[in-house]
Enzyme design. Structure first.
Site, short mmCIF file in Angstrom:
data_model
loop_
_atom_site.label_atom_id
_atom_site.label_comp_id
_atom_site.label_asym_id
_atom_site.label_seq_id
_atom_site.Cartn_x
_atom_site.Cartn_y
_atom_site.Cartn_z
N TYR A 26 0.84 -1.20 0.00
CA TYR A 26 0.00 0.00 0.00
C TYR A 26 0.87 1.25 0.00
O TYR A 26 0.63 2.21 -0.76
CB TYR A 26 -0.91 -0.03 1.24
CG TYR A 26 -1.68 1.23 1.50
CD1 TYR A 26 -2.70 1.64 0.64
CD2 TYR A 26 -1.39 2.01 2.62
CE1 TYR A 26 -3.41 2.81 0.90
CE2 TYR A 26 -2.11 3.16 2.89
CZ TYR A 26 -3.11 3.56 2.02
OH TYR A 26 -3.81 4.72 2.28
N GLU A 48 -11.67 5.20 5.24
CA GLU A 48 -11.15 6.00 6.35
C GLU A 48 -12.20 6.16 7.45
O GLU A 48 -11.89 6.09 8.64
CB GLU A 48 -10.72 7.39 5.86
CG GLU A 48 -9.55 7.39 4.89
CD GLU A 48 -8.21 7.07 5.52
OE1 GLU A 48 -8.18 6.85 6.75
OE2 GLU A 48 -7.21 7.02 4.80
N TRP A 56 -5.45 0.74 10.60
CA TRP A 56 -5.58 0.75 9.15
C TRP A 56 -5.34 -0.65 8.58
O TRP A 56 -5.90 -1.03 7.56
CB TRP A 56 -4.60 1.75 8.55
CG TRP A 56 -4.73 1.91 7.06
CD1 TRP A 56 -3.76 1.66 6.13
CD2 TRP A 56 -5.87 2.35 6.31
NE1 TRP A 56 -4.23 1.92 4.86
CE2 TRP A 56 -5.52 2.34 4.94
CE3 TRP A 56 -7.17 2.75 6.68
CZ2 TRP A 56 -6.41 2.71 3.93
CZ3 TRP A 56 -8.06 3.11 5.67
CH2 TRP A 56 -7.67 3.09 4.32
#
Length: 200
Positions: A26, A48, A56
């Site tokens: 990522y 988000e 995350w």
């Protein structure tokens, strides 16, 4: 051994991504890349807002689940989700089964389209908060990174006024980092200069 594990010793990366292969991928391919697509902005807003209170890494692992659950992040389709879809999604193990977050994603799709109708595109709207050019924070260490800024405060406040939910200043700053409105790659990170060259 994957290419990311092999390359880990060859390139300097932002420390936050090390130790988790999906994080490295990522970081190397997406984080900080300037986003000019409304669909991609919507995807990150959904992810988000789902992250609030979680890591995350948890969201990244469920990203495919979110893609399936939220119509490949087609905000027009999500905006039309009926109340019955909320109950259906609460049974979906591929996403975070939090009713308020699910309802927020559907609500935010509708507000997202309101901005498009008024401004022309969400991309134009959000980039205006950084005057159309990424803020390069020139971070020398991870300790220099901030959780919120004046820009994220202003953007979050405006989104809230427009009816968006689960998008506080910390969440919005994470969105700004992810979508390249700010360049928070450390100066010595190999991606710092790469993402700078991607600015339109």
């Amino acid at each position: 051994m994957s290419q990311y594990q092999i390359n880990q010793s060859e390139k300097f990366r932002c420390p936050w991504c090390l130790g988790f292969e999906d994080y490295i991928k990522y970081h190397d391919e997406e984080w900080g890349v300037p986003v000019y697509s409304d669909k991609v902005h919507f995807e990150f807003l959904v992810l988000e807002s789902a992250q609030a209170g979680l890591s995350w890494s948890t969201i990244l692992k469920k990203r495919d689940g979110y893609r399936k659950a939220f119509a490949d992040f087609d905000y027009k389709k999500v905006a039309d989700f009926p109340e019955s879809m909320v109950q259906e999604l609460l049974q979906d193990k591929g996403i975070i089964r939090n009713k308020m977050k699910i309802e927020a994603a559907i609500n935010n799709a509708r507000q997202f389209m309101e901005i498009q109708a008024n401004v022309g595109s969400f991309t134009s709207y959000i980039w205006d908060f950084v005057n159309g050019k990424p803020i390069d924070n020139q971070l020398k260490s991870a300790q220099d990174a901030k959780a919120t800024t004046a820009e994220s405060d202003k953007l979050s406040k405006d989104l809230k006024a427009k009816g968006f939910k689960f998008l506080g200043s910390t969440t919005i700053y994470a969105h700004m980092q992810a979508t390249g409105l700010v360049n928070d790659h450390l100066l010595q990170c190999f991606r710092h200069q790469e993402v700078k060259r991607m600015i339109r």
